[in-house]
Design a protein around this motif. Sequence first.
Motif, PDB file in Angstrom:
ATOM      1  N   LYS A  22      -4.517  -0.635 -12.787  1.00  0.00           N
ATOM      2  CA  LYS A  22      -4.214  -1.722 -11.843  1.00  0.00           C
ATOM      3  C   LYS A  22      -2.723  -1.780 -11.538  1.00  0.00           C
ATOM      4  CE  LYS A  22      -8.139  -4.608 -13.028  1.00  0.00           C
ATOM      5  NZ  LYS A  22      -8.618  -5.834 -13.669  1.00  0.00           N
ATOM      6  N   GLU A  23      -1.904  -1.589 -12.561  1.00  0.00           N
ATOM      7  CA  GLU A  23      -0.446  -1.593 -12.356  1.00  0.00           C
ATOM      8  C   GLU A  23      -0.013  -0.450 -11.439  1.00  0.00           C
ATOM      9  OE1 GLU A  23       2.044  -3.717 -13.351  1.00  0.00           O
ATOM     10  OE2 GLU A  23       0.504  -5.062 -14.130  1.00  0.00           O
ATOM     11  N   VAL A  24      -0.590   0.721 -11.636  1.00  0.00           N
ATOM     12  CA  VAL A  24      -0.256   1.875 -10.799  1.00  0.00           C
ATOM     13  C   VAL A  24      -0.698   1.609  -9.361  1.00  0.00           C
ATOM     14  CG1 VAL A  24      -0.752   4.315 -10.354  1.00  0.00           C
ATOM     15  CG2 VAL A  24      -0.219   3.547 -12.675  1.00  0.00           C
ATOM     16  N   ASP A  25      -1.894   1.055  -9.185  1.00  0.00           N
ATOM     17  CA  ASP A  25      -2.369   0.725  -7.838  1.00  0.00           C
ATOM     18  C   ASP A  25      -1.425  -0.254  -7.146  1.00  0.00           C
ATOM     19  OD1 ASP A  25      -4.580   2.358  -8.129  1.00  0.00           O
ATOM     20  OD2 ASP A  25      -5.965   0.710  -8.587  1.00  0.00           O
ATOM     21  N   MET A  26      -0.956  -1.252  -7.897  1.00  0.00           N
ATOM     22  CA  MET A  26      -0.048  -2.235  -7.321  1.00  0.00           C
ATOM     23  C   MET A  26       1.293  -1.586  -6.960  1.00  0.00           C
ATOM     24  SD  MET A  26       0.914  -6.102  -8.620  1.00  0.00           S
ATOM     25  CE  MET A  26       0.599  -5.635 -10.275  1.00  0.00           C
ATOM     26  N   LEU A  27       1.784  -0.725  -7.816  1.00  0.00           N
ATOM     27  CA  LEU A  27       3.036  -0.022  -7.536  1.00  0.00           C
ATOM     28  C   LEU A  27       2.900   0.861  -6.299  1.00  0.00           C
ATOM     29  CD1 LEU A  27       5.927   0.677  -8.304  1.00  0.00           C
ATOM     30  CD2 LEU A  27       5.013   2.407  -9.852  1.00  0.00           C
ATOM     31  N   VAL A  28       1.781   1.540  -6.172  1.00  0.00           N
ATOM     32  CA  VAL A  28       1.530   2.359  -4.981  1.00  0.00           C
ATOM     33  C   VAL A  28       1.560   1.474  -3.734  1.00  0.00           C
ATOM     34  CG1 VAL A  28      -0.252   3.710  -3.778  1.00  0.00           C
ATOM     35  CG2 VAL A  28       0.293   4.187  -6.176  1.00  0.00           C
ATOM     36  N   ARG A  29       0.947   0.294  -3.814  1.00  0.00           N
ATOM     37  CA  ARG A  29       0.973  -0.637  -2.681  1.00  0.00           C
ATOM     38  C   ARG A  29       2.395  -1.061  -2.350  1.00  0.00           C
ATOM     39  NH1 ARG A  29      -1.793  -5.400  -4.335  1.00  0.00           N
ATOM     40  NH2 ARG A  29       0.180  -6.449  -4.592  1.00  0.00           N
ATOM     41  N   HIS A  30       3.166  -1.431  -3.354  1.00  0.00           N
ATOM     42  CA  HIS A  30       4.554  -1.845  -3.107  1.00  0.00           C
ATOM     43  C   HIS A  30       5.332  -0.728  -2.417  1.00  0.00           C
ATOM     44  CE1 HIS A  30       3.650  -5.257  -5.532  1.00  0.00           C
ATOM     45  NE2 HIS A  30       4.118  -4.837  -6.699  1.00  0.00           N
ATOM     46  N   LEU A  31       5.175   0.496  -2.903  1.00  0.00           N
ATOM     47  CA  LEU A  31       5.921   1.623  -2.332  1.00  0.00           C
ATOM     48  C   LEU A  31       5.441   1.960  -0.927  1.00  0.00           C
ATOM     49  CD1 LEU A  31       6.236   3.896  -5.471  1.00  0.00           C
ATOM     50  CD2 LEU A  31       8.004   2.454  -4.439  1.00  0.00           C
ATOM     51  N   ARG A  32       4.157   1.829  -0.692  1.00  0.00           N
ATOM     52  CA  ARG A  32       3.641   2.076   0.668  1.00  0.00           C
ATOM     53  C   ARG A  32       4.210   1.050   1.642  1.00  0.00           C
ATOM     54  NH1 ARG A  32      -2.595   1.942   2.782  1.00  0.00           N
ATOM     55  NH2 ARG A  32      -2.154   2.835   4.821  1.00  0.00           N
ATOM     56  N   ILE A  33       4.261  -0.194   1.217  1.00  0.00           N
ATOM     57  CA  ILE A  33       4.812  -1.242   2.067  1.00  0.00           C
ATOM     58  C   ILE A  33       6.307  -1.021   2.275  1.00  0.00           C
ATOM     59  CG2 ILE A  33       5.322  -3.728   2.130  1.00  0.00           C
ATOM     60  CD1 ILE A  33       2.447  -4.122   0.996  1.00  0.00           C
ATOM     61  N   LEU A  34       7.011  -0.625   1.226  1.00  0.00           N
ATOM     62  CA  LEU A  34       8.438  -0.321   1.381  1.00  0.00           C
ATOM     63  C   LEU A  34       8.634   0.793   2.402  1.00  0.00           C
ATOM     64  CD1 LEU A  34      11.408  -0.677   0.630  1.00  0.00           C
ATOM     65  CD2 LEU A  34      11.016   0.912  -1.282  1.00  0.00           C
ATOM     66  N   ARG A  35       7.815   1.824   2.331  1.00  0.00           N
ATOM     67  CA  ARG A  35       7.911   2.948   3.275  1.00  0.00           C
ATOM     68  C   ARG A  35       7.724   2.458   4.715  1.00  0.00           C
ATOM     69  NH1 ARG A  35       4.044   6.110   1.269  1.00  0.00           N
ATOM     70  NH2 ARG A  35       5.459   6.859  -0.326  1.00  0.00           N
ATOM     71  N   ILE A  36       6.783   1.545   4.925  1.00  0.00           N
ATOM     72  CA  ILE A  36       6.547   1.006   6.261  1.00  0.00           C
ATOM     73  C   ILE A  36       7.740   0.186   6.732  1.00  0.00           C
ATOM     74  CG2 ILE A  36       5.139  -0.649   7.554  1.00  0.00           C
ATOM     75  CD1 ILE A  36       2.728   0.443   5.965  1.00  0.00           C
ATOM     76  N   VAL A  37       8.328  -0.605   5.826  1.00  0.00           N
ATOM     77  CA  VAL A  37       9.517  -1.377   6.194  1.00  0.00           C
ATOM     78  C   VAL A  37      10.644  -0.423   6.585  1.00  0.00           C
ATOM     79  CG1 VAL A  37      11.295  -2.987   5.381  1.00  0.00           C
ATOM     80  CG2 VAL A  37       8.893  -3.379   4.786  1.00  0.00           C
ATOM     81  N   ILE A  38      10.819   0.643   5.821  1.00  0.00           N
ATOM     82  CA  ILE A  38      11.885   1.604   6.115  1.00  0.00           C
ATOM     83  C   ILE A  38      11.698   2.211   7.502  1.00  0.00           C
ATOM     84  CG2 ILE A  38      12.820   3.872   5.474  1.00  0.00           C
ATOM     85  CD1 ILE A  38      12.255   3.065   2.508  1.00  0.00           C
ATOM     86  N   THR A  39      10.483   2.579   7.837  1.00  0.00           N
ATOM     87  CA  THR A  39      10.252   3.284   9.105  1.00  0.00           C
ATOM     88  C   THR A  39      10.085   2.352  10.306  1.00  0.00           C
ATOM     89  OG1 THR A  39       7.868   3.400   8.687  1.00  0.00           O
ATOM     90  CG2 THR A  39       9.210   5.283   7.979  1.00  0.00           C
ATOM     91  N   SER A  40       9.758   1.078  10.067  1.00  0.00           N
ATOM     92  CA  SER A  40       9.433   0.188  11.197  1.00  0.00           C
ATOM     93  C   SER A  40      10.209  -1.123  11.187  1.00  0.00           C
ATOM     94  CB  SER A  40       7.937  -0.132  11.174  1.00  0.00           C
ATOM     95  OG  SER A  40       7.168   1.031  11.207  1.00  0.00           O
ATOM     96  N   GLU A  41      11.310  -1.180  10.457  1.00  0.00           N
ATOM     97  CA  GLU A  41      12.001  -2.469  10.345  1.00  0.00           C
ATOM     98  C   GLU A  41      12.579  -2.927  11.672  1.00  0.00           C
ATOM     99  OE1 GLU A  41      15.694  -2.529   8.025  1.00  0.00           O
ATOM    100  OE2 GLU A  41      15.615  -0.356   8.013  1.00  0.00           O
TER     101      GLU A  41
END
Length: 101
Positions: free
Chosen positions: A7-26
């Motif tokens: 569950k922790e790994v899944d949550m971390l993957v979500r955080h990083l995916r969202i960070l990636r989207i912020v980086i590319t679409s801010e």
Amino acid sequence: MIDRMEKEVDMLVRHLRILRIVITSEPIGIVKISNETGYEHHKVRYSLRVLEEESLIEPTSQGATTTDQTSGFVEELDTKTSGISEQLDGMRLENTDESVQ
């Protein structure tokens, strides 16, 4: 214990995916992130809060944007995840060695 780690790994993957989207679409808001990822709004909101607490993003009236610390974090990410991966591989090898004896 393994379920909790998963569950922790899944949550971390979500955080990083969202960070990636912020980086590319801010700047980008919760609704757009949710539409792009399929994550529920409350999960996006939580991930954005975690990323903000880590000083990786900041909220603006137009949506989330990156900070001065974001690029350094991204540069270190591969090295840190490789180290974690090696540790996990080591655990796997230890289990294999023990089961052989």
